[in-house]
Write an enzyme that holds these catalytic residues in place. Structure first.
Site, mmCIF file in Angstrom:
data_model
loop_
_atom_site.group_PDB
_atom_site.id
_atom_site.type_symbol
_atom_site.label_atom_id
_atom_site.label_comp_id
_atom_site.label_asym_id
_atom_site.label_seq_id
_atom_site.Cartn_x
_atom_site.Cartn_y
_atom_site.Cartn_z
ATOM 1 N N GLY A 57 43.009 -4.135 -30.481
ATOM 2 C CA GLY A 57 43.149 -2.673 -30.836
ATOM 3 C C GLY A 57 42.038 -2.155 -31.553
ATOM 4 O O GLY A 57 42.354 -0.954 -32.243
ATOM 5 N N MET A 60 36.881 -18.155 -30.754
ATOM 6 C CA MET A 60 36.263 -17.746 -31.710
ATOM 7 C C MET A 60 36.758 -18.745 -32.882
ATOM 8 O O MET A 60 37.495 -18.536 -33.819
ATOM 9 C CB MET A 60 37.007 -16.398 -32.122
ATOM 10 C CG MET A 60 36.532 -15.292 -31.139
ATOM 11 S SD MET A 60 37.674 -13.900 -30.948
ATOM 12 C CE MET A 60 38.736 -14.476 -29.555
ATOM 13 N N HIS A 72 38.418 -17.693 -24.541
ATOM 14 C CA HIS A 72 37.512 -17.284 -25.552
ATOM 15 C C HIS A 72 37.518 -17.710 -26.842
ATOM 16 O O HIS A 72 38.536 -17.430 -27.592
ATOM 17 C CB HIS A 72 37.607 -15.668 -25.507
ATOM 18 C CG HIS A 72 36.817 -15.109 -26.385
ATOM 19 N ND1 HIS A 72 36.980 -13.672 -26.884
ATOM 20 C CD2 HIS A 72 35.741 -15.384 -27.227
ATOM 21 C CE1 HIS A 72 35.968 -13.360 -27.883
ATOM 22 N NE2 HIS A 72 35.046 -14.508 -28.075
ATOM 23 N N MET A 89 41.237 -18.047 -31.869
ATOM 24 C CA MET A 89 41.000 -17.782 -33.403
ATOM 25 C C MET A 89 41.593 -18.630 -34.531
ATOM 26 O O MET A 89 42.630 -19.160 -34.456
ATOM 27 C CB MET A 89 41.468 -16.249 -33.776
ATOM 28 C CG MET A 89 41.160 -15.492 -32.959
ATOM 29 S SD MET A 89 41.621 -13.684 -33.351
ATOM 30 C CE MET A 89 41.165 -12.611 -31.693
ATOM 31 N N GLY A 130 38.032 -10.758 -33.641
ATOM 32 C CA GLY A 130 39.085 -11.115 -34.741
ATOM 33 C C GLY A 130 40.456 -10.225 -34.346
ATOM 34 O O GLY A 130 41.512 -10.874 -34.864
ATOM 35 N N ASP A 175 34.414 -7.111 -23.824
ATOM 36 C CA ASP A 175 35.828 -7.406 -24.550
ATOM 37 C C ASP A 175 35.610 -6.879 -25.683
ATOM 38 O O ASP A 175 34.769 -6.710 -26.732
ATOM 39 C CB ASP A 175 35.529 -9.138 -24.987
ATOM 40 C CG ASP A 175 36.928 -9.408 -25.538
ATOM 41 O OD1 ASP A 175 37.878 -8.466 -25.658
ATOM 42 O OD2 ASP A 175 37.166 -10.800 -25.909
ATOM 43 N N SER A 230 43.857 -9.555 -22.111
ATOM 44 C CA SER A 230 43.982 -10.335 -23.181
ATOM 45 C C SER A 230 45.301 -10.579 -23.733
ATOM 46 O O SER A 230 45.839 -9.597 -23.849
ATOM 47 C CB SER A 230 43.024 -9.965 -24.218
ATOM 48 O OG SER A 230 43.360 -10.697 -25.686
ATOM 49 N N MET A 266 30.640 -8.619 -26.740
ATOM 50 C CA MET A 266 31.701 -8.183 -27.542
ATOM 51 C C MET A 266 31.297 -6.700 -27.850
ATOM 52 O O MET A 266 30.196 -6.416 -28.478
ATOM 53 C CB MET A 266 31.701 -8.790 -28.796
ATOM 54 C CG MET A 266 32.275 -10.341 -28.715
ATOM 55 S SD MET A 266 33.755 -10.554 -28.019
ATOM 56 C CE MET A 266 34.943 -9.721 -29.035
ATOM 57 N N HIS A 317 42.925 -13.712 -19.967
ATOM 58 C CA HIS A 317 41.846 -13.930 -21.100
ATOM 59 C C HIS A 317 42.722 -14.513 -22.259
ATOM 60 O O HIS A 317 43.707 -13.931 -22.676
ATOM 61 C CB HIS A 317 41.235 -12.667 -21.450
ATOM 62 C CG HIS A 317 40.216 -12.629 -22.424
ATOM 63 N ND1 HIS A 317 38.794 -13.147 -22.285
ATOM 64 C CD2 HIS A 317 40.365 -12.461 -23.782
ATOM 65 C CE1 HIS A 317 38.398 -12.970 -23.394
ATOM 66 N NE2 HIS A 317 38.845 -12.845 -24.256
ATOM 67 N N ASP A 353 42.641 -15.644 -26.303
ATOM 68 C CA ASP A 353 41.812 -15.682 -27.468
ATOM 69 C C ASP A 353 42.115 -16.711 -28.368
ATOM 70 O O ASP A 353 43.486 -16.575 -28.748
ATOM 71 C CB ASP A 353 41.805 -14.218 -27.958
ATOM 72 C CG ASP A 353 41.267 -13.169 -27.159
ATOM 73 O OD1 ASP A 353 40.031 -13.110 -26.991
ATOM 74 O OD2 ASP A 353 41.849 -12.145 -26.644
HETATM 75 C C1 DX5 Z 1 39.031 -9.576 -30.114
HETATM 76 C C2 DX5 Z 1 39.393 -10.433 -28.983
HETATM 77 C C3 DX5 Z 1 39.743 -9.468 -28.010
HETATM 78 C C4 DX5 Z 1 40.841 -8.608 -27.841
HETATM 79 C C5 DX5 Z 1 40.746 -7.299 -27.111
HETATM 80 O O1 DX5 Z 1 38.424 -10.515 -30.939
HETATM 81 O O2 DX5 Z 1 38.339 -11.225 -28.362
HETATM 82 O O3 DX5 Z 1 40.053 -10.251 -26.612
HETATM 83 O O4 DX5 Z 1 42.043 -9.058 -27.433
HETATM 84 O O5 DX5 Z 1 41.589 -6.233 -27.424
HETATM 85 P P1 DX5 Z 1 41.617 -4.910 -27.159
HETATM 86 O O6 DX5 Z 1 41.495 -4.711 -25.611
HETATM 87 O O7 DX5 Z 1 42.830 -4.154 -27.560
HETATM 88 O O8 DX5 Z 1 40.358 -4.415 -27.873
HETATM 89 ZN ZN ZN Z 2 38.530 -11.993 -26.474
#
Ligand code: DX5
Ligand code: ZN
Length: 231
Positions: free
Chosen positions: A150, A73, A71, A37, A147, A184, A8, A142, A33, A35
């Site tokens: 880490g 969101m 992805h 948002m 959001g 994820d 990601s 998920m 990947h 993301d």
């Molecule tokens: C969270 C994202 C993830 C995120 C995962 O909402 O969809 O893709 O980047 O990050 P880690 O692997 O650090 O949990």
């Molecule tokens: Zn994601």
């Protein structure tokens, strides 16, 4: 089972995104990947179709275009789907809570020439798949609330992965199409074996990969853990 590692880029260096994408693919990642948002569906704001388009020429694997796994969101989702298809996305996934018409959104993604994914938040039931299995190319479980990168892996996701794996295998046994099972959130070297054993075949990892210098080393360790778990 084939395993795909999908870093990601949320945890990559945003000032050097093209280089990060190139480096992580050269380090053995299978796909990227991406993301998205919107500070509305989730409380964070990231990148959109223009960044996807800018990264497209940098995302190659063995001389061919690598998969960009978007992805979403965002809410609503339909308006932005054609923009991502034009920007070179290969897979587009959305949260069912973010669209009024799940079946229509799945159809729209495929009409645009992309693979369609449905994303399940920790408390969202897999029952939403009951009448649309033939229209889904990827199921994303998920293992954190969406959001932020880490966060800590929510163990209940393992049960959900097992249930999703059962549904996919039954669908395929009945003559249905292939469906990828992606996970994820909070995926690390020390839990990826158990996650693979629960049935996932596609593993998103942000901070676990981009939080270290040696991307190739981390990806190699992840694959070794999957092999050890017999996943
Ligand atoms: C969270 C994202 C993830 C995120 C995962 O909402 O969809 O893709 O980047 O990050 P880690 O692997 O650090 O949990
Ligand atoms: Zn994601």
């Amino acid at each position: 089972m084939a395993h795909r590692i999908a870093p990601s880029i949320l945890s990559a260096d945003f000032a050097r995104l093209g280089e990060e994408v190139k480096n992580v693919l050269a380090a053995g990642a299978d796909m990227i990947h991406f993301d998205v948002m919107d500070n509305h569906y989730v409380p964070n704001l990231t990148i959109g179709p223009m960044v996807c388009e800018a990264l497209r020429p940098h995302a190659n694997k063995d001389g061919k275009p690598a998969i960009i796994d978007v992805h979403l969101m965002v809410k609503p989702v339909d308006r932005i789907i054609p923009d991502f298809a034009k920007a070179g996305a290969n897979i587009i996934s959305f949260h069912p809570e973010a669209t009024e018409h799940i079946d229509r959104t799945l159809g729209l993604i495929r009409e645009q020439g992309c693979k369609a994914g449905m994303v399940f938040n920790p408390a969202t039931s897999l029952n939403l798949l009951d009448h649309v299995m033939d229209k889904v190319d990827l199921i994303l479980i998920m293992s954190v609330n969406p959001g932020f990168g880490g966060q800590k892996f929510i163990p209940e996701a393992l049960n959900k992965l097992r249930e999703a794996r059962k549904r996919i295998d039954a669908h395929k046994a009945a003559g249905g199409q292939d469906i990828w099972l992606e996970v994820d959130g909070g995926v690390k070297v020390d839990n990826i074996g158990a996650i693979g054993a629960a049935g996932a075949d596609t593993f998103v990892a942000g901070s676990a990969i981009f939080g270290h210098q040696d991307y190739a080393g981390i990806i190699k360790s992840m694959r070794a853990e999957l092999a050890k778990a017999g996943a």
